[in-house]
Write an enzyme that holds these catalytic residues in place. Structure first.
Site, mmCIF file in Angstrom:
data_model
loop_
_atom_site.group_PDB
_atom_site.id
_atom_site.type_symbol
_atom_site.label_atom_id
_atom_site.label_comp_id
_atom_site.label_asym_id
_atom_site.label_seq_id
_atom_site.Cartn_x
_atom_site.Cartn_y
_atom_site.Cartn_z
ATOM 1 C CG HIS A 1 -1.922 0.972 1.387
ATOM 2 N ND1 HIS A 1 -1.679 2.292 1.657
ATOM 3 C CD2 HIS A 1 -3.271 0.858 1.274
ATOM 4 C CE1 HIS A 1 -2.834 2.945 1.707
ATOM 5 N NE2 HIS A 1 -3.817 2.104 1.474
ATOM 6 C CG ASP B 1 0.260 -2.072 6.306
ATOM 7 O OD1 ASP B 1 -0.693 -2.149 7.112
ATOM 8 O OD2 ASP B 1 0.166 -1.506 5.206
ATOM 9 C CD GLN C 1 -7.078 -4.392 4.615
ATOM 10 O OE1 GLN C 1 -8.020 -5.048 5.073
ATOM 11 N NE2 GLN C 1 -7.241 -3.206 4.071
ATOM 12 C CE LYS D 1 -7.476 0.374 6.183
ATOM 13 N NZ LYS D 1 -8.196 0.562 4.914
ATOM 14 C CB CYS E 1 -3.553 3.113 -1.653
ATOM 15 S SG CYS E 1 -4.807 4.352 -1.344
HETATM 16 N N1 PMP Z 1 -2.012 -0.412 4.646
HETATM 17 C C1 PMP Z 1 -2.974 -1.203 4.161
HETATM 18 C C2 PMP Z 1 -2.636 -2.620 3.787
HETATM 19 C C3 PMP Z 1 -4.265 -0.711 4.025
HETATM 20 O O1 PMP Z 1 -5.230 -1.505 3.538
HETATM 21 C C4 PMP Z 1 -4.538 0.626 4.378
HETATM 22 C C5 PMP Z 1 -5.925 1.221 4.195
HETATM 23 N N2 PMP Z 1 -6.434 1.020 2.896
HETATM 24 C C6 PMP Z 1 -3.500 1.404 4.895
HETATM 25 C C7 PMP Z 1 -2.252 0.854 5.006
HETATM 26 C C8 PMP Z 1 -3.696 2.820 5.311
HETATM 27 O O2 PMP Z 1 -4.603 2.900 6.363
HETATM 28 P P1 PMP Z 1 -5.185 4.317 6.800
HETATM 29 O O3 PMP Z 1 -5.751 4.941 5.574
HETATM 30 O O4 PMP Z 1 -6.231 3.976 7.797
HETATM 31 O O5 PMP Z 1 -4.064 5.095 7.373
#
Ligand code: PMP
Length: 417
Positions: A129, A206, A209, A232, A372
């Site tokens: 991401h 990270d 998920q 999430k 992203c």
């Molecule tokens: N890493 C991963 C794997 C994600 O799925 C996300 C959210 N789509 C993020 C980072 C970023 O999270 P946030 O937008 O809540 O900061």
């Protein structure tokens, strides 16, 4: 053995309860919140609202108790010590706090073990991401370190052997997602952490998920840092967590400085408190933090092994639904392989945004775009995909609705001719 989740679990979620017309398959972007989370936030706002950690009033004491109690419960939920949970604004913010702290260390602001020198290497994966990529790009640029990455294959997957091939004696950081938000691949975290430790590299996980979906024991997994977001995992947005091993957090320079994080301040210098306070300069989003405490209570009461079993069977249904439709290409682990309950796919001849619109017209909420993760999509030869993702409240009926609608997409757009 895992127990099934309650039949009436959907009733706990006002955003979807009693709305059979609403098929919500976008939990990987943001999950629905149970009533208990909303009530915890509202009760705090109504009853206990006060500044935390400042002053000695009874009100402050009660608010501080709610704030610190949420920290204890979140820490227990992910297998961390209390001092190892730092509140941040989001997972993105948490990852930036680590990268910026290392940048400060490299600039001589303390925490020498975090200092990078030209030629040192930061290792990520091509599936990351952007939140777990761009902060490392900047750190590399600021320090003269080299950014390397584990390439993915045509399904968007990589293995620990692929990672090992990119390791060198100069690898100082390995940053990767526990569960990919695009492919649903589950990384072998403990093995990578062990490999990193041998190589003398820090691991940054990270866990966005994974925290909502898998039993998570960060202490046992052996990672050095981890990041996840409240929104999430059935909690509020505006709050995230940086996990770090206590000894590391006490040394990492705090990227954000200011009030509440310090012991002694003179006109020219400041000394910082131990972790976690040294990272929590300024007023924290206390209401959201209280809500996140209630979210982990809710998940813990369901039992994460039960959650995993529920979502495992949803994952199988989801994959089956996607691969059953002619002209639909599944991204990520093939049918039968372990994965999270999310599926990204490409519908041949139909742009993902059209797929999303078509599904939305049928009341099915999915996510379309690059999620992203542009480099990953570039490798797949795609600019965008459609992603359906599940959570504790997702039902087989929702996945059946997706399957039926997907079966009509290519015909509707004339792509089957
Ligand atoms: N890493 C991963 C794997 C994600 O799925 C996300 C959210 N789509 C993020 C980072 C970023 O999270 P946030 O937008 O809540 O900061």
């Amino acid at each position: 053995s895992p127990a099934p989740l309650r039949e009436d679990i959907r009733a706990d979620f006002p955003g979807i309860a009693g709305r059979p017309d609403r098929v919500y398959l976008d939990s990987a972007a943001t999950s629905q919140r149970p009533e208990s989370v909303i009530a915890a936030e509202a009760d705090f706002a109504r009853r206990d609202y006060a500044a935390v950690h400042r002053g000695s009033s009874l009100a402050t004491g009660e608010a501080t108790y709610a704030f610190e109690s949420a920290r204890e419960r979140v820490a227990a939920f992910v297998g961390a010590g209390e001092r190892e949970v730092v509140w941040t604004a989001s997972a993105t913010d948490a990852l930036n706090v680590v990268a910026l702290g290392m940048s400060d260390a490299s600039a001589g602001l303390g925490g020498d073990r975090f200092a990078l020198r030209p030629g040192d290497e930061i290792l990520v994966t091509e599936a990351e991401h952007h939140a777990d990529l761009i902060p490392w790009q900047r750190l590399a640029r600021r320090t003269g370190a080299t950014l390397r990455w584990v390439p993915v294959d045509e399904r968007g997957l990589w293995t620990i052997d692929d990672l090992r091939a990119q390791l060198s004696s100069r690898t100082r950081v390995i940053a990767f997602a526990h569960v990919s938000n695009v492919t649903g691949m589950i990384a072998p975290v403990a093995d990578i952490a062990a490999l990193a430790q041998e190589a003398g590299a820090l691991t940054v996980l990270d866990a966005c998920q994974s925290a909502p979906h898998l039993p998570l024991d960060l202490g046992r997994l052996g990672v050095d840092f981890a990041a996840f977001s409240g929104h999430k995992m059935l909690g509020p947005n505006g709050v995230g967590v940086l996990y770090g091993r206590a000894a590391l957090l006490d040394e990492l320079p705090p990227a954000r400085t200011g009030g509440s994080a310090i012991t002694t301040v003179t006109m020219t210098d400041a000394e910082f408190l131990p972790a976690p306070q040294r990272f929590e300069a300024g007023t924290q989003p206390v209401t959201q933090i209280v809500g996140l405490g209630a979210a982990v209570d809710y998940l813990a009461a369901l039992g994460m092994a039960n959650v995993r079993a529920h979502e495992d069977s949803l994952a199988a249904e989801l994959i089956d639904a996607v691969v059953s439709v002619p002209g639909v290409r599944l991204i990520g682990p093939p049918p039968g392989a372990p994965r999270a309950a999310l599926a990204s796919f490409d519908v041949e001849g139909v742009h993902a945004h059209d797929v999303g619109q078509f599904l939305d017209d049928r009341g099915i909420t999915v996510r379309t775009g690059h999620h992203c993760a542009q480099p990953l999509h570039r490798r797949l030869g795609l600019t965008s995909t459609t992603r359906a993702s599940a959570s504790v409240y997702t039902t087989s009926a929702e996945i059946a609705a997706l399957r039926d609608a997907l079966g009509e997409v290519r015909g509707f757009f004339g792509a089957d001719r």
